[in-house]
Enzyme design. Structure first.
Site, PDB file in Angstrom:
ATOM      1  N   LEU A 219    -102.863 -27.568  14.641  1.00  0.00           N
ATOM      2  CA  LEU A 219    -103.752 -26.753  15.458  1.00  0.00           C
ATOM      3  C   LEU A 219    -104.670 -25.928  14.562  1.00  0.00           C
ATOM      4  O   LEU A 219    -104.205 -25.199  13.687  1.00  0.00           O
ATOM      5  CB  LEU A 219    -102.940 -25.836  16.375  1.00  0.00           C
ATOM      6  CG  LEU A 219    -102.061 -26.569  17.393  1.00  0.00           C
ATOM      7  CD1 LEU A 219    -101.269 -25.572  18.222  1.00  0.00           C
ATOM      8  CD2 LEU A 219    -102.893 -27.460  18.284  1.00  0.00           C
TER       9      LEU A 219
ATOM     10  N   ASP B  49    -108.431 -18.041   7.910  1.00  0.00           N
ATOM     11  CA  ASP B  49    -109.619 -18.662   7.330  1.00  0.00           C
ATOM     12  C   ASP B  49    -110.873 -18.308   8.111  1.00  0.00           C
ATOM     13  O   ASP B  49    -111.863 -19.016   8.078  1.00  0.00           O
ATOM     14  CB  ASP B  49    -109.449 -20.170   7.230  1.00  0.00           C
ATOM     15  CG  ASP B  49    -109.267 -20.841   8.575  1.00  0.00           C
ATOM     16  OD1 ASP B  49    -109.096 -20.136   9.580  1.00  0.00           O
ATOM     17  OD2 ASP B  49    -109.296 -22.075   8.615  1.00  0.00           O
TER      18      ASP B  49
END
Length: 124
Positions: free
Chosen positions: A22, A46
């Site tokens: 995911l 991120d």
């Protein structure tokens, strides 16, 4: 929920064809949870520094990817910072998935896991 922990990699524990990584950067929308699949909740932040790092990691490992259907069920909320993010913390993703599994309702699941601070809300 019962959970097992291990030092082993998911790549060593499961066949590649049943793993779904995911990542908010996937082009594939998670439409349903398949109990025969293993879902990896990325442990990387991120959002700002390393864009698409989780997607890149999954692609390097030849894994299927998917993203939560935030864009499909929620709308951007006007806010003072003009901030909108589909990147969630692991506990938020877990809340979304577990609520969806129980209710089979993406709106209910997203309401449970996506905080208003992310800049998305369910439409009225």
């Amino acid at each position: 929920f019962q959970m097992d922990t291990t030092q082993e990699s998911y790549l060593d524990l499961f066949p590649l064809d049943i793993i779904v990584y995911l990542t908010p950067d996937s082009e594939n929308v998670l439409e349903d949870i398949d109990p025969k699949k293993v879902y990896v909740l990325g442990g990387l932040v991120d959002e700002s520094i390393h864009k698409k790092l989780t997607l890149q990691r999954a692609q390097e490992q030849s894994l299927q990817t998917a993203r939560l259907p935030i864009r499909e069920y929620m709308v951007k909320n006007v806010n003072t910072k003009n901030y909108h993010s589909e990147t969630l913390a692991i506990n938020q993703v877990f809340d979304v998935l577990s609520t969806y599994y129980e209710t089979r309702s993406w709106p209910a699941a997203l309401k449970a896991g996506v905080s208003s601070g992310k800049g998305y809300v369910l439409p009225d």
